[in-house]
Motif scaffolding. Structure first.
Motif, PDB file in Angstrom:
ATOM      1  N   GLN A  78      46.748  38.372  29.641  1.00 40.21           N
ATOM      2  CA  GLN A  78      45.535  39.170  29.834  1.00 40.21           C
ATOM      3  C   GLN A  78      44.581  39.029  28.656  1.00 40.21           C
ATOM      4  OE1 GLN A  78      44.887  41.700  32.840  1.00 40.21           O
ATOM      5  NE2 GLN A  78      43.264  40.414  32.067  1.00 40.21           N
ATOM      6  N   SER A 130      37.233  42.424  36.349  1.00 37.43           N
ATOM      7  CA  SER A 130      38.572  41.844  36.230  1.00 37.43           C
ATOM      8  C   SER A 130      39.633  42.837  36.678  1.00 37.43           C
ATOM      9  CB  SER A 130      38.846  41.408  34.784  1.00 37.43           C
ATOM     10  OG  SER A 130      37.950  40.411  34.389  1.00 37.43           O
ATOM     11  N   GLU A 134      41.972  42.045  39.820  1.00 34.29           N
ATOM     12  CA  GLU A 134      43.420  41.982  39.593  1.00 34.29           C
ATOM     13  C   GLU A 134      44.139  43.096  40.339  1.00 34.29           C
ATOM     14  OE1 GLU A 134      43.375  39.968  35.129  1.00 34.29           O
ATOM     15  OE2 GLU A 134      43.738  42.112  35.335  1.00 34.29           O
ATOM     16  N   ALA A 138      46.895  42.566  43.173  1.00 34.70           N
ATOM     17  CA  ALA A 138      48.228  43.164  43.028  1.00 34.70           C
ATOM     18  C   ALA A 138      48.602  43.954  44.275  1.00 34.70           C
ATOM     19  CB  ALA A 138      48.269  44.063  41.788  1.00 34.70           C
ATOM     20  N   SER A 162      49.390  38.730  40.152  1.00 32.32           N
ATOM     21  CA  SER A 162      47.946  38.876  40.292  1.00 32.32           C
ATOM     22  C   SER A 162      47.228  38.582  38.980  1.00 32.32           C
ATOM     23  CB  SER A 162      47.598  40.285  40.776  1.00 32.32           C
ATOM     24  OG  SER A 162      46.203  40.438  40.894  1.00 32.32           O
ATOM     25  N   VAL A 163      47.714  39.153  37.887  1.00 30.55           N
ATOM     26  CA  VAL A 163      47.107  38.908  36.577  1.00 30.55           C
ATOM     27  C   VAL A 163      47.260  37.439  36.193  1.00 30.55           C
ATOM     28  CG1 VAL A 163      47.241  39.433  34.097  1.00 30.55           C
ATOM     29  CG2 VAL A 163      47.372  41.282  35.780  1.00 30.55           C
ATOM     30  N   SER A 164      48.434  36.885  36.413  1.00 31.52           N
ATOM     31  CA  SER A 164      48.679  35.482  36.081  1.00 31.52           C
ATOM     32  C   SER A 164      47.746  34.566  36.876  1.00 31.52           C
ATOM     33  CB  SER A 164      50.138  35.126  36.363  1.00 31.52           C
ATOM     34  OG  SER A 164      50.401  33.773  36.057  1.00 31.52           O
ATOM     35  N   PHE A 166      44.789  35.443  38.351  1.00 29.71           N
ATOM     36  CA  PHE A 166      43.387  35.681  37.997  1.00 29.71           C
ATOM     37  C   PHE A 166      43.025  34.999  36.679  1.00 29.71           C
ATOM     38  CE2 PHE A 166      39.994  38.094  35.940  1.00 29.71           C
ATOM     39  CZ  PHE A 166      39.004  37.988  36.907  1.00 29.71           C
ATOM     40  N   CYS A 167      43.929  35.052  35.727  1.00 31.19           N
ATOM     41  CA  CYS A 167      43.675  34.426  34.419  1.00 31.19           C
ATOM     42  C   CYS A 167      44.008  32.942  34.421  1.00 31.19           C
ATOM     43  CB  CYS A 167      44.476  35.151  33.333  1.00 31.19           C
ATOM     44  SG  CYS A 167      43.907  36.840  33.059  1.00 31.19           S
TER      45      CYS A 167
END
Length: 197
Positions: A78, A130, A134, A138, A162-164, A166-167
């Motif tokens: 993140q 963001s 995210e 998720a 989701s975070v992985s 998106f980033c």
């Protein structure tokens, strides 16, 4: 005589410190499933890969890292994805601290904008959008993961992936089925594939 760091040097030093902190946390036995340190190079590589969102791993994320280790990796992803300057400024805004000219110059450099005006507003939008994207990802992934893994693990898997995604980090927790298997078991799952894309 002291020499002041340039904006680029400050940002590079910040990333170096974040990677060092991540390495130290991942070296802790609490971060490893077998209760022993994974070794300096594995911890450093994982911290660097997480922060620089490359997705490269020397050890499988699920089979080698505990929940604590996975949380450290997620936080590094993140911070690397949004940029530590953006996150720091967002917290400063949240705490109602004044953002000075020096900080605005750092923001301008970190988000690669040509104007110094409006940079704080831009950071606020970046972080808020963001979080919304995210969070939506998720929730959608939880539709698939909660029935398969149960509530706690399903929620965690939804958030992590989701975070992985998106980033653009490329980290996954599907090693419980096959180490380094990634999301291949969902190759024909429209929901998972669309959300990750």
């Amino acid at each position: 005589m002291t020499r002041r760091l340039s904006r680029v040097q400050t940002i590079a030093l910040g990333f170096l410190l974040i990677i060092a902190a991540g390495t130290i946390l991942l070296l802790l036995p609490a971060a490893s499933r077998n209760g022993e340190s994974v070794g300096f190079l594995n911890a450093l590589f994982t911290a660097t890969s997480s922060t620089c969102v490359t997705g490269l791993v020397t050890v499988d994320t699920y089979t080698n890292w505990t929940l604590f280790g996975q949380i450290v990796i997620l936080l590094l992803i993140q911070v690397g994805g949004l940029g530590f300057i953006s996150i720091g400024v967002f917290f400063a805004i949240f705490l109602k601290r004044r953002i000075g000219l020096k900080e605005r110059n750092l923001i301008q450099e970190s988000v690669n904008t040509l104007q110094i005006g409006g940079t704080v507003r831009l950071v606020r939008k970046i972080v808020c959008y963001s979080i919304v994207i995210e969070g939506t990802g998720a929730l959608l992934l939880m539709i698939r993961f909660i029935p398969e893994f149960g509530w706690a693990k399903g929620i965690w898997y939804g958030i992590f992936h989701s975070v992985s995604a998106f980033c653009n980090a490329g980290f996954d927790l599907m090693g419980q089925f096959e180490p380094y298997g990634s999301l291949t078991r969902y190759y024909d799952d429209m929901l998972v594939n669309v959300v990750i894309m």
